[in-house]
Write a protein that holds these residues in place. Structure first.
Motif, PDB file in Angstrom:
ATOM      1  N   ARG A  83     -45.935 -11.099  39.596  1.00 35.45           N
ATOM      2  CA  ARG A  83     -45.572 -12.387  40.180  1.00 35.45           C
ATOM      3  C   ARG A  83     -45.973 -12.372  41.651  1.00 35.45           C
ATOM      4  N   THR A  84     -46.249 -13.558  42.148  1.00 33.39           N
ATOM      5  CA  THR A  84     -46.522 -13.739  43.564  1.00 33.39           C
ATOM      6  C   THR A  84     -45.495 -14.719  44.103  1.00 33.39           C
ATOM      7  N   GLU A  94     -46.564  -9.826  46.572  1.00 33.59           N
ATOM      8  CA  GLU A  94     -46.975  -9.580  45.191  1.00 33.59           C
ATOM      9  C   GLU A  94     -46.110  -8.465  44.613  1.00 33.59           C
ATOM     10  N   GLU A  95     -45.629  -8.692  43.376  1.00 34.80           N
ATOM     11  CA  GLU A  95     -44.700  -7.743  42.755  1.00 34.80           C
ATOM     12  C   GLU A  95     -45.084  -7.493  41.301  1.00 34.80           C
ATOM     13  N   GLU A  96     -44.626  -6.350  40.785  1.00 38.12           N
ATOM     14  CA  GLU A  96     -44.900  -5.965  39.397  1.00 38.12           C
ATOM     15  C   GLU A  96     -43.617  -5.452  38.744  1.00 38.12           C
ATOM     16  N   LEU A  97     -43.355  -5.916  37.530  1.00 37.26           N
ATOM     17  CA  LEU A  97     -42.195  -5.495  36.750  1.00 37.26           C
ATOM     18  C   LEU A  97     -42.496  -4.153  36.079  1.00 37.26           C
ATOM     19  N   TYR A  98     -41.644  -3.165  36.276  1.00 31.21           N
ATOM     20  CA  TYR A  98     -41.888  -1.879  35.621  1.00 31.21           C
ATOM     21  C   TYR A  98     -40.762  -1.439  34.687  1.00 31.21           C
ATOM     22  N   ARG A 110     -41.537  -3.507  41.601  1.00 31.15           N
ATOM     23  CA  ARG A 110     -42.031  -2.924  42.845  1.00 31.15           C
ATOM     24  C   ARG A 110     -42.908  -3.943  43.554  1.00 31.15           C
ATOM     25  N   ILE A 111     -42.955  -3.844  44.862  1.00 30.93           N
ATOM     26  CA  ILE A 111     -43.887  -4.667  45.627  1.00 30.93           C
ATOM     27  C   ILE A 111     -45.234  -3.958  45.597  1.00 30.93           C
ATOM     28  N   THR A 112     -46.263  -4.710  45.233  1.00 37.01           N
ATOM     29  CA  THR A 112     -47.618  -4.132  45.210  1.00 37.01           C
ATOM     30  C   THR A 112     -48.431  -4.555  46.423  1.00 37.01           C
ATOM     31  N   ASN A 113     -47.995  -5.644  47.090  1.00 35.96           N
ATOM     32  CA  ASN A 113     -48.724  -6.082  48.277  1.00 35.96           C
ATOM     33  C   ASN A 113     -47.827  -6.970  49.135  1.00 35.96           C
ATOM     34  N   TYR A 124     -42.056   0.045  48.119  1.00 34.99           N
ATOM     35  CA  TYR A 124     -40.765  -0.582  47.835  1.00 34.99           C
ATOM     36  C   TYR A 124     -40.566  -0.759  46.331  1.00 34.99           C
ATOM     37  N   SER A 125     -39.395  -0.396  45.848  1.00 38.71           N
ATOM     38  CA  SER A 125     -39.002  -0.697  44.474  1.00 38.71           C
ATOM     39  C   SER A 125     -37.557  -1.179  44.494  1.00 38.71           C
ATOM     40  N   SER A 126     -37.207  -1.991  43.488  1.00 39.38           N
ATOM     41  CA  SER A 126     -35.905  -2.635  43.509  1.00 39.38           C
ATOM     42  C   SER A 126     -35.390  -2.862  42.094  1.00 39.38           C
ATOM     43  N   THR A 127     -34.069  -2.932  41.950  1.00 43.96           N
ATOM     44  CA  THR A 127     -33.434  -3.187  40.658  1.00 43.96           C
ATOM     45  C   THR A 127     -32.334  -4.224  40.828  1.00 43.96           C
ATOM     46  N   LEU A 128     -32.320  -5.186  39.931  1.00 44.97           N
ATOM     47  CA  LEU A 128     -31.234  -6.172  39.842  1.00 44.97           C
ATOM     48  C   LEU A 128     -30.447  -5.880  38.568  1.00 44.97           C
ATOM     49  N   THR A 129     -29.117  -5.812  38.676  1.00 42.37           N
ATOM     50  CA  THR A 129     -28.265  -5.500  37.527  1.00 42.37           C
ATOM     51  C   THR A 129     -27.025  -6.383  37.537  1.00 42.37           C
TER      52      THR A 129
END
Length: 187
Positions: A83-84, A94-98, A110-113, A124-129
């Motif tokens: 997603r952007t 720019e981010e990617e779901l892992y 994670r942010i890719t750009n 950067y990586s992040s988690t929503l729970t």
């Protein structure tokens, strides 16, 4: 066996060298460069857990985050989806779901750009729970790990560890408050 003064001095000198080597070998290691920073923010929302999950579960929609004006992406909630985020002022992230785990109402990305002037972080990586909270409420937690925006020693203040933590914490708090307001008001 008879020891001369010269032999004794040489022996003491050799022991001193060995002692210094052992001392150096067991001194604490002094880290240099950036260290991984972590931020964790959470909020209780007066709504059922499933309603909160419904508001965040679509990786392609981050309209609830205040600085985001537009989200575009590909591949929905599949691992590797992208997603952007377009922010107020036109900057993009720019981010990617892992990781996507709907059974436990959690996903990680994670942010890719990103320009460090927009968000002073790298790697950067992040988690929503979403989890249950007392009295039928839900708890939404946003946790991230990252390095500061400046990869070398002696960063400028705007790219320091503290600047990175402050920026991420502020973003998380603003997002969580906005989402709470949106869900609790029914909008």
């Amino acid at each position: 066996m008879r020891m001369t003064m010269g032999t004794a001095i040489a022996g003491v000198a050799a022991l001193a060298v060995v002692g210094m080597a052992l001392t150096a070998a067991f001194e604490p290691v002094r880290a240099h460069g950036p260290t991984r920073q972590k931020v964790r923010e959470s909020i209780e929302i007066s709504a059922p857990q499933d309603k909160v999950w419904a508001a965040i579960r679509n990786f392609q929609d981050m309209s609830w985050l205040p600085p985001v004006t537009k989200t575009t992406g590909e591949r929905g909630n599949e691992i590797g989806a992208t997603r952007t985020l377009t922010l107020t002022g036109g900057a993009t992230v720019e981010e990617e779901l892992y990781k996507y785990e709907p059974d436990i109402q959690s996903y990680s990305y994670r942010i890719t750009n990103v320009d460090v002037k927009v968000l002073p972080v790298t790697n950067y990586s992040s988690t929503l729970t979403v989890s249950p909270a007392p009295d039928g409420k839900a708890k939404l937690e946003w946790a991230g790990a990252f390095y500061r925006g400046y990869p070398n020693n002696d960063p400028p203040p705007e790219l320091s560890d503290e600047a990175a933590k402050t920026a991420v914490s502020g973003l998380y708090k603003a997002g969580l408050e906005a989402l709470k307001k949106k869900i609790e008001s029914g909008s």
